[in-house]
Design a protein around this motif. Sequence first.
Motif, short mmCIF file in Angstrom:
data_model
loop_
_atom_site.label_atom_id
_atom_site.label_comp_id
_atom_site.label_asym_id
_atom_site.label_seq_id
_atom_site.Cartn_x
_atom_site.Cartn_y
_atom_site.Cartn_z
N GLN A 88 177.28 -51.27 10.09
CA GLN A 88 176.07 -51.28 9.26
C GLN A 88 176.42 -51.48 7.79
N VAL A 89 177.50 -50.87 7.35
CA VAL A 89 177.96 -51.07 5.97
C VAL A 89 178.34 -52.54 5.75
N ASP A 91 177.13 -55.11 7.29
CA ASP A 91 175.88 -55.88 7.20
C ASP A 91 175.25 -55.73 5.82
N TRP A 92 175.26 -54.50 5.29
CA TRP A 92 174.72 -54.24 3.94
C TRP A 92 175.46 -55.08 2.90
N ARG A 95 174.57 -58.76 3.16
CA ARG A 95 173.24 -59.07 2.62
C ARG A 95 173.27 -59.16 1.09
N LEU A 96 173.96 -58.20 0.46
CA LEU A 96 174.01 -58.23 -1.01
C LEU A 96 174.78 -59.45 -1.50
N HIS A 213 171.52 -50.83 -6.31
CA HIS A 213 172.25 -50.40 -5.12
C HIS A 213 173.53 -49.68 -5.55
N PRO A 218 178.45 -46.38 0.79
CA PRO A 218 178.91 -47.34 1.79
C PRO A 218 180.43 -47.45 1.85
#
Length: 267
Positions: A88-89, A91-92, A95-96, A213, A218
């Motif tokens: 999940q990290v 993916d984060w 995205r950024l 953010h 993360p």
Amino acid sequence: MTADPALLDDLFTQEIDGRAAQFVRPADTDRHDFAVYDGDAFLGMLYSDQVLGTAGWRLGGSGERHGALDDAVRALRRPRSWPRERAQVADWARRLLADDSLAAVDIETTGLNGAWAVQIAATDKSGTVLFDSYVNPQAEIEPGAIAVHKITPERVADAPTFGELLPALSEALHGRTCVAYNLPFDKGCLERELERHSSAEVAARWLGECRWHDAMEPYAVWKGLWSVKRGRYRSQRLGGPHTAVEDCRFLLARMQEMASFDRPVGS
């Protein structure tokens, strides 16, 4: 704790994050390797390792290496959900980094508590400088802060004040997605500067022109060193040279590292 494996007993207990871990060296090896237990629960094996003369520990099964014995145990204690959380990290971070408006922001300050800015920098996602300036803080710089970032009162005596820099800073950041490491610290400094320059209402509006953010949590998940005392992953030092521009680039490099993670099959 960084322990020389050769100096450790064959059987010992060590408290790590408020909880005892038991270490047992198997009788069938001459190496200083250990089976690690949490009470009656077997956590895993730690294998003594040396890289370029530096003592370290490899985790059984993964080969993951840690220089500190405590960190190796924290890695063994990580919850089973870690691979999913790490994905999940990743993916984060992806995205950024896919956001063309992304800006990394870093602020060097007069200290740790109620601090004022002495240097502000922002780069785009490629590391190109969007903004970089020393700031006259109109306040004392603590010796401890100078020891870290090497910015002395003499260096910023003729620098512009925050108010003088504000138009250019607004142009550089407004409308962007902004990422920082320990966002409450950097954003809190900006808020204080804005309130000192104008008002709390203006500060809230100004900060609201960016999408913020924080990379600290993360990155803690990414490293995966679990603290049973805190009930969460331990925050990590980002590192970097403590010059604002280079710290922005250092943060972006860590984000690229996180984004490079391949999601496990079936997750």
